[in-house]
Design a protein around this motif. Structure first.
Motif, PDB file in Angstrom:
ATOM      1  N   ARG A  97     -12.811 -14.733   6.132  1.00  0.00           N
ATOM      2  CA  ARG A  97     -12.396 -13.148   6.357  1.00  0.00           C
ATOM      3  C   ARG A  97     -11.854 -12.587   5.306  1.00  0.00           C
ATOM      4  NH1 ARG A  97     -11.157 -13.840  12.686  1.00  0.00           N
ATOM      5  NH2 ARG A  97     -13.322 -13.610  13.625  1.00  0.00           N
ATOM      6  N   VAL A  98     -10.754 -13.353   4.657  1.00  0.00           N
ATOM      7  CA  VAL A  98      -9.918 -12.823   3.830  1.00  0.00           C
ATOM      8  C   VAL A  98     -10.971 -12.670   2.509  1.00  0.00           C
ATOM      9  CG1 VAL A  98      -8.148 -13.140   1.925  1.00  0.00           C
ATOM     10  CG2 VAL A  98      -7.665 -13.617   4.325  1.00  0.00           C
ATOM     11  N   GLN A  99     -11.800 -13.749   2.077  1.00  0.00           N
ATOM     12  CA  GLN A  99     -12.388 -13.752   1.000  1.00  0.00           C
ATOM     13  C   GLN A  99     -13.489 -12.353   0.965  1.00  0.00           C
ATOM     14  OE1 GLN A  99     -12.536 -15.326  -2.042  1.00  0.00           O
ATOM     15  NE2 GLN A  99     -14.067 -13.699  -2.544  1.00  0.00           N
ATOM     16  N   ARG A 100     -13.943 -12.001   2.072  1.00  0.00           N
ATOM     17  CA  ARG A 100     -14.849 -11.062   2.404  1.00  0.00           C
ATOM     18  C   ARG A 100     -14.301  -9.553   1.716  1.00  0.00           C
ATOM     19  NH1 ARG A 100     -15.613  -7.273   7.661  1.00  0.00           N
ATOM     20  NH2 ARG A 100     -17.496  -6.194   7.073  1.00  0.00           N
ATOM     21  N   TRP A 101     -13.120  -9.610   2.356  1.00  0.00           N
ATOM     22  CA  TRP A 101     -12.379  -8.375   1.813  1.00  0.00           C
ATOM     23  C   TRP A 101     -12.087  -8.337   0.482  1.00  0.00           C
ATOM     24  CZ3 TRP A 101     -12.782  -4.107   4.357  1.00  0.00           C
ATOM     25  CH2 TRP A 101     -13.237  -4.267   5.685  1.00  0.00           C
ATOM     26  N   LEU A 102     -11.769  -9.447  -0.078  1.00  0.00           N
ATOM     27  CA  LEU A 102     -11.496  -9.539  -1.635  1.00  0.00           C
ATOM     28  C   LEU A 102     -12.746  -9.392  -2.410  1.00  0.00           C
ATOM     29  CD1 LEU A 102      -9.367 -12.821  -2.037  1.00  0.00           C
ATOM     30  CD2 LEU A 102      -8.548 -10.521  -1.981  1.00  0.00           C
ATOM     31  N   SER A 103     -13.907  -9.657  -1.986  1.00  0.00           N
ATOM     32  CA  SER A 103     -15.068  -8.986  -2.352  1.00  0.00           C
ATOM     33  C   SER A 103     -15.311  -7.676  -2.410  1.00  0.00           C
ATOM     34  CB  SER A 103     -16.330  -9.814  -1.550  1.00  0.00           C
ATOM     35  OG  SER A 103     -16.257 -11.513  -1.890  1.00  0.00           O
ATOM     36  N   VAL A 104     -14.929  -7.081  -1.323  1.00  0.00           N
ATOM     37  CA  VAL A 104     -15.084  -5.585  -1.113  1.00  0.00           C
ATOM     38  C   VAL A 104     -14.020  -4.836  -1.880  1.00  0.00           C
ATOM     39  CG1 VAL A 104     -14.773  -3.860   0.800  1.00  0.00           C
ATOM     40  CG2 VAL A 104     -15.742  -5.802   1.247  1.00  0.00           C
ATOM     41  N   ALA A 105     -13.001  -5.583  -2.220  1.00  0.00           N
ATOM     42  CA  ALA A 105     -11.837  -5.060  -3.279  1.00  0.00           C
ATOM     43  C   ALA A 105     -12.613  -4.756  -4.471  1.00  0.00           C
ATOM     44  CB  ALA A 105     -10.866  -5.709  -3.083  1.00  0.00           C
ATOM     45  N   ALA A 106     -13.395  -5.957  -4.984  1.00  0.00           N
ATOM     46  CA  ALA A 106     -14.043  -5.931  -6.261  1.00  0.00           C
ATOM     47  C   ALA A 106     -15.331  -5.013  -6.012  1.00  0.00           C
ATOM     48  CB  ALA A 106     -14.245  -7.508  -6.726  1.00  0.00           C
ATOM     49  N   GLY A 107     -15.849  -4.883  -5.120  1.00  0.00           N
ATOM     50  CA  GLY A 107     -16.946  -3.941  -5.224  1.00  0.00           C
ATOM     51  C   GLY A 107     -16.819  -2.483  -4.654  1.00  0.00           C
ATOM     52  N   ASP A 161      -4.827  -7.350   2.134  1.00  0.00           N
ATOM     53  CA  ASP A 161      -4.424  -6.148   2.431  1.00  0.00           C
ATOM     54  C   ASP A 161      -3.553  -5.687   1.263  1.00  0.00           C
ATOM     55  OD1 ASP A 161      -4.305  -5.877   5.480  1.00  0.00           O
ATOM     56  OD2 ASP A 161      -3.817  -7.710   5.322  1.00  0.00           O
ATOM     57  N   ILE A 162      -3.133  -6.727   0.285  1.00  0.00           N
ATOM     58  CA  ILE A 162      -2.498  -6.496  -0.869  1.00  0.00           C
ATOM     59  C   ILE A 162      -3.420  -5.852  -1.889  1.00  0.00           C
ATOM     60  CG2 ILE A 162      -0.763  -7.375  -2.745  1.00  0.00           C
ATOM     61  CD1 ILE A 162       0.426  -7.000   0.159  1.00  0.00           C
ATOM     62  N   ALA A 163      -4.691  -6.597  -1.764  1.00  0.00           N
ATOM     63  CA  ALA A 163      -5.930  -6.111  -2.806  1.00  0.00           C
ATOM     64  C   ALA A 163      -6.195  -4.940  -2.638  1.00  0.00           C
ATOM     65  CB  ALA A 163      -6.986  -7.109  -2.570  1.00  0.00           C
ATOM     66  N   PHE A 164      -6.102  -4.278  -1.322  1.00  0.00           N
ATOM     67  CA  PHE A 164      -6.446  -2.958  -1.091  1.00  0.00           C
ATOM     68  C   PHE A 164      -5.565  -1.960  -1.001  1.00  0.00           C
ATOM     69  CE2 PHE A 164     -10.774  -4.494   0.315  1.00  0.00           C
ATOM     70  CZ  PHE A 164     -11.476  -3.399   0.771  1.00  0.00           C
ATOM     71  N   TYR A 165      -4.092  -2.197  -1.006  1.00  0.00           N
ATOM     72  CA  TYR A 165      -3.079  -1.366  -0.583  1.00  0.00           C
ATOM     73  C   TYR A 165      -3.080  -0.146  -1.896  1.00  0.00           C
ATOM     74  CZ  TYR A 165       1.123   1.243  -0.890  1.00  0.00           C
ATOM     75  OH  TYR A 165       1.994   2.293  -0.979  1.00  0.00           O
ATOM     76  N   THR A 166      -3.119  -0.705  -2.921  1.00  0.00           N
ATOM     77  CA  THR A 166      -2.644   0.402  -4.204  1.00  0.00           C
ATOM     78  C   THR A 166      -3.704   1.445  -4.169  1.00  0.00           C
ATOM     79  OG1 THR A 166      -1.500  -1.362  -5.436  1.00  0.00           O
ATOM     80  CG2 THR A 166      -1.992   0.684  -6.621  1.00  0.00           C
ATOM     81  N   TYR A 167      -4.918   0.966  -4.279  1.00  0.00           N
ATOM     82  CA  TYR A 167      -5.837   2.353  -4.369  1.00  0.00           C
ATOM     83  C   TYR A 167      -6.429   3.045  -3.197  1.00  0.00           C
ATOM     84  CZ  TYR A 167      -6.884   0.127  -9.198  1.00  0.00           C
ATOM     85  OH  TYR A 167      -6.944  -0.062 -10.364  1.00  0.00           O
ATOM     86  N   LEU A 168      -6.128   2.237  -2.074  1.00  0.00           N
ATOM     87  CA  LEU A 168      -6.166   3.376  -1.020  1.00  0.00           C
ATOM     88  C   LEU A 168      -4.926   4.186  -0.826  1.00  0.00           C
ATOM     89  CD1 LEU A 168      -7.872   1.222   1.942  1.00  0.00           C
ATOM     90  CD2 LEU A 168      -8.678   2.695   0.355  1.00  0.00           C
ATOM     91  N   ALA A 169      -3.838   3.510  -0.955  1.00  0.00           N
ATOM     92  CA  ALA A 169      -2.631   4.358  -1.097  1.00  0.00           C
ATOM     93  C   ALA A 169      -2.648   5.699  -2.129  1.00  0.00           C
ATOM     94  CB  ALA A 169      -1.330   3.446  -1.551  1.00  0.00           C
ATOM     95  N   HIS A 170      -3.301   5.312  -3.483  1.00  0.00           N
ATOM     96  CA  HIS A 170      -3.342   6.428  -4.389  1.00  0.00           C
ATOM     97  C   HIS A 170      -4.624   7.179  -4.326  1.00  0.00           C
ATOM     98  CE1 HIS A 170       0.142   5.512  -6.583  1.00  0.00           C
ATOM     99  NE2 HIS A 170       0.211   4.457  -5.940  1.00  0.00           N
ATOM    100  N   ALA A 171      -5.604   6.722  -3.240  1.00  0.00           N
ATOM    101  CA  ALA A 171      -6.877   7.609  -3.429  1.00  0.00           C
ATOM    102  C   ALA A 171      -6.932   8.940  -3.270  1.00  0.00           C
ATOM    103  CB  ALA A 171      -7.590   7.279  -1.735  1.00  0.00           C
TER     104      ALA A 171
END
Length: 210
Positions: A97-107, A161-171
Protein backbone atom coordinates in the motif's frame (compact mmCIF):
# COMPACT_ATOMS: atom_id res chain seq x y z
CA UNK A 1 19.93 7.06 16.06
CA UNK A 2 22.57 8.50 13.79
CA UNK A 3 25.53 10.00 15.62
CA UNK A 4 26.90 11.66 12.50
CA UNK A 5 25.47 14.38 10.29
CA UNK A 6 23.75 13.27 7.10
CA UNK A 7 24.55 15.55 4.17
CA UNK A 8 21.52 16.60 2.14
CA UNK A 9 22.31 18.08 -1.26
CA UNK A 10 19.26 20.03 -2.32
CA UNK A 11 17.51 23.25 -3.15
CA UNK A 12 15.33 24.95 -0.50
CA UNK A 13 12.39 25.49 -2.86
CA UNK A 14 12.39 22.01 -4.38
CA UNK A 15 9.46 19.95 -3.18
CA UNK A 16 11.48 16.79 -3.73
CA UNK A 17 14.29 18.15 -1.57
CA UNK A 18 11.79 19.18 1.07
CA UNK A 19 10.45 15.63 1.34
CA UNK A 20 13.86 14.51 2.53
CA UNK A 21 14.45 17.56 4.70
CA UNK A 22 11.10 16.95 6.40
CA UNK A 23 11.80 13.26 6.94
CA UNK A 24 15.22 13.95 8.45
CA UNK A 25 13.66 16.45 10.83
CA UNK A 26 10.78 14.18 11.83
CA UNK A 27 13.28 11.42 12.60
CA UNK A 28 15.42 13.84 14.62
CA UNK A 29 18.50 13.04 12.56
CA UNK A 30 21.44 15.47 12.53
CA UNK A 31 21.80 16.79 9.00
CA UNK A 32 23.72 19.33 6.97
CA UNK A 33 21.95 21.04 4.06
CA UNK A 34 24.29 21.63 1.12
CA UNK A 35 22.87 24.05 -1.43
CA UNK A 36 22.88 22.91 -5.04
CA UNK A 37 22.25 26.06 -7.06
CA UNK A 38 19.75 24.84 -9.61
CA UNK A 39 19.43 28.32 -11.08
CA UNK A 40 23.07 28.08 -12.14
CA UNK A 41 22.74 24.47 -13.31
CA UNK A 42 24.96 23.08 -10.56
CA UNK A 43 23.03 19.82 -10.63
CA UNK A 44 24.19 19.29 -14.22
CA UNK A 45 27.88 19.82 -13.49
CA UNK A 46 30.25 16.99 -14.37
CA UNK A 47 31.28 16.62 -10.73
CA UNK A 48 27.71 16.41 -9.45
CA UNK A 49 26.65 13.91 -12.10
CA UNK A 50 29.75 11.76 -11.64
CA UNK A 51 29.73 11.65 -7.84
CA UNK A 52 26.17 12.28 -6.67
CA UNK A 53 23.42 11.69 -9.24
CA UNK A 54 24.04 10.80 -12.88
CA UNK A 55 20.55 12.08 -13.74
CA UNK A 56 21.53 15.58 -12.60
CA UNK A 57 18.74 16.04 -10.07
CA UNK A 58 18.31 16.81 -6.39
CA UNK A 59 17.97 15.64 -3.69
CA UNK A 60 20.93 13.44 -2.86
CA UNK A 61 22.05 12.31 0.58
CA UNK A 62 25.45 11.20 1.82
CA UNK A 63 25.02 9.16 4.99
CA UNK A 64 28.56 8.52 6.18
CA UNK A 65 29.65 7.42 2.71
CA UNK A 66 26.34 5.91 1.57
CA UNK A 67 25.27 8.13 -1.33
CA UNK A 68 21.66 7.86 -2.49
CA UNK A 69 19.56 9.85 -4.96
CA UNK A 70 15.81 10.09 -5.70
CA UNK A 71 13.57 11.47 -2.99
CA UNK A 72 11.29 8.45 -2.65
CA UNK A 73 14.24 6.04 -2.56
CA UNK A 74 15.82 8.19 0.14
CA UNK A 75 12.59 8.10 2.16
CA UNK A 76 12.63 4.29 2.02
CA UNK A 77 16.26 4.24 3.15
CA UNK A 78 15.73 6.64 6.04
CA UNK A 79 12.59 4.83 7.20
CA UNK A 80 14.19 1.40 7.16
CA UNK A 81 17.49 2.56 8.65
CA UNK A 82 16.32 4.98 11.32
CA UNK A 83 12.53 4.72 11.57
CA UNK A 84 12.24 1.92 14.13
CA UNK A 85 9.49 0.31 12.07
CA UNK A 86 7.18 3.30 12.43
CA UNK A 87 7.28 4.72 8.90
CA UNK A 88 7.27 1.68 6.63
CA UNK A 89 5.15 -1.41 7.32
CA UNK A 90 6.87 -4.80 7.34
CA UNK A 91 3.81 -6.84 6.37
CA UNK A 92 3.33 -7.51 2.64
CA UNK A 93 -0.03 -5.75 2.30
CA UNK A 94 1.01 -2.67 4.28
CA UNK A 95 4.27 -2.41 2.37
CA UNK A 96 2.46 -2.73 -0.96
CA UNK A 97 0.00 0.00 0.00
CA UNK A 98 2.85 2.39 0.76
CA UNK A 99 4.58 1.46 -2.50
CA UNK A 100 1.39 2.17 -4.41
CA UNK A 101 1.31 5.73 -3.13
CA UNK A 102 5.03 6.22 -3.77
CA UNK A 103 4.34 5.23 -7.37
CA UNK A 104 1.48 7.73 -7.53
CA UNK A 105 3.81 10.39 -6.08
CA UNK A 106 6.26 9.74 -8.91
CA UNK A 107 3.43 9.68 -11.47
CA UNK A 108 0.18 11.56 -10.97
CA UNK A 109 1.51 13.86 -8.24
CA UNK A 110 4.58 14.78 -10.27
CA UNK A 111 2.52 15.28 -13.43
CA UNK A 112 -0.27 17.14 -11.65
CA UNK A 113 0.23 19.46 -8.66
CA UNK A 114 4.03 19.53 -8.98
CA UNK A 115 3.84 20.39 -12.68
CA UNK A 116 1.16 23.02 -12.11
CA UNK A 117 3.37 24.69 -9.51
CA UNK A 118 6.36 24.57 -11.86
CA UNK A 119 4.34 26.32 -14.55
CA UNK A 120 3.08 29.17 -12.41
CA UNK A 121 5.93 29.74 -9.97
CA UNK A 122 8.90 28.80 -12.13
CA UNK A 123 7.61 29.57 -15.61
CA UNK A 124 7.99 26.01 -16.90
CA UNK A 125 6.37 25.36 -20.26
CA UNK A 126 3.52 22.95 -19.59
CA UNK A 127 -0.12 22.68 -20.60
CA UNK A 128 -1.53 24.39 -17.52
CA UNK A 129 -5.15 23.44 -18.19
CA UNK A 130 -4.19 19.80 -18.50
CA UNK A 131 -1.99 19.66 -15.38
CA UNK A 132 -4.61 21.49 -13.29
CA UNK A 133 -7.26 19.02 -14.46
CA UNK A 134 -4.93 16.13 -13.59
CA UNK A 135 -4.31 17.72 -10.21
CA UNK A 136 -8.00 17.77 -9.34
CA UNK A 137 -8.47 14.21 -10.59
CA UNK A 138 -5.72 13.15 -8.18
CA UNK A 139 -7.08 15.24 -5.33
CA UNK A 140 -10.50 13.61 -5.68
CA UNK A 141 -8.89 10.19 -5.24
CA UNK A 142 -6.81 11.36 -2.28
CA UNK A 143 -9.87 12.98 -0.70
CA UNK A 144 -11.80 9.73 -1.01
CA UNK A 145 -8.92 7.74 0.47
CA UNK A 146 -8.60 10.09 3.42
CA UNK A 147 -12.33 9.79 4.07
CA UNK A 148 -11.73 6.06 4.57
CA UNK A 149 -8.43 6.04 6.45
CA UNK A 150 -6.54 8.50 8.62
CA UNK A 151 -3.48 8.46 6.37
CA UNK A 152 -2.82 7.55 2.75
CA UNK A 153 -1.73 3.96 3.29
CA UNK A 154 -3.97 3.21 6.27
CA UNK A 155 -4.35 4.21 9.89
CA UNK A 156 -0.62 4.67 10.48
CA UNK A 157 1.51 7.54 9.27
CA UNK A 158 4.05 6.40 6.66
CA UNK A 159 6.54 7.71 4.16
CA UNK A 160 3.68 7.77 1.65
CA UNK A 161 2.31 10.79 3.51
CA UNK A 162 5.70 12.49 3.52
CA UNK A 163 6.07 11.87 -0.22
CA UNK A 164 2.73 13.61 -0.84
CA UNK A 165 2.78 16.40 1.73
CA UNK A 166 4.86 19.12 0.08
CA UNK A 167 3.28 19.25 -3.36
CA UNK A 168 -0.24 19.06 -1.99
CA UNK A 169 0.45 21.72 0.65
CA UNK A 170 1.85 23.96 -2.09
CA UNK A 171 -0.72 23.06 -4.75
CA UNK A 172 -2.37 26.51 -4.50
CA UNK A 173 0.89 28.01 -5.81
CA UNK A 174 0.03 26.28 -9.09
CA UNK A 175 -3.55 27.59 -9.09
CA UNK A 176 -4.84 24.27 -7.77
CA UNK A 177 -7.35 25.16 -5.07
CA UNK A 178 -7.79 22.90 -2.05
CA UNK A 179 -11.11 24.50 -1.11
CA UNK A 180 -13.19 21.46 -2.08
CA UNK A 181 -11.01 18.95 -0.24
CA UNK A 182 -11.69 19.12 3.48
CA UNK A 183 -10.11 15.73 4.19
CA UNK A 184 -6.92 16.74 2.41
CA UNK A 185 -6.75 20.00 4.37
CA UNK A 186 -7.24 18.15 7.67
CA UNK A 187 -4.52 15.67 6.70
CA UNK A 188 -2.12 18.49 5.86
CA UNK A 189 -2.81 20.06 9.26
CA UNK A 190 -2.13 16.74 10.99
CA UNK A 191 1.28 16.48 9.35
CA UNK A 192 2.07 20.11 10.15
CA UNK A 193 1.29 19.37 13.82
CA UNK A 194 3.90 16.59 14.04
CA UNK A 195 6.88 17.19 16.36
CA UNK A 196 9.84 18.14 14.21
CA UNK A 197 7.77 19.42 11.29
CA UNK A 198 9.55 21.90 9.03
CA UNK A 199 7.85 23.70 6.17
CA UNK A 200 9.09 24.77 2.76
CA UNK A 201 9.24 28.45 1.72
CA UNK A 202 6.35 29.58 -0.44
CA UNK A 203 8.32 31.54 -3.02
CA UNK A 204 10.58 30.05 -5.64
CA UNK A 205 12.82 30.67 -8.65
CA UNK A 206 13.27 27.59 -10.81
CA UNK A 207 14.40 24.00 -10.30
CA UNK A 208 14.74 20.55 -11.71
CA UNK A 209 14.32 17.76 -9.21
CA UNK A 210 13.12 14.23 -8.81
Amino acid sequence: MSQHSIKLYGFPLSGHSHRVELMLSLLGLPSEFILVDLKQGAQKSADFMANLNSFGQVPVIDDNGTVLADSNAILVYLATTYGNGQWLPSDPVGLARVQRWLSVAAGQLHGGPAAARLAVVFGAEVDTVSVINRSHALLRVVEQQLSQSRFLAGEQLSIADIAFYTYLAHAPEGNVSLADYSQVRAWLAAIEALPGFVGMPRTAVGLQSK
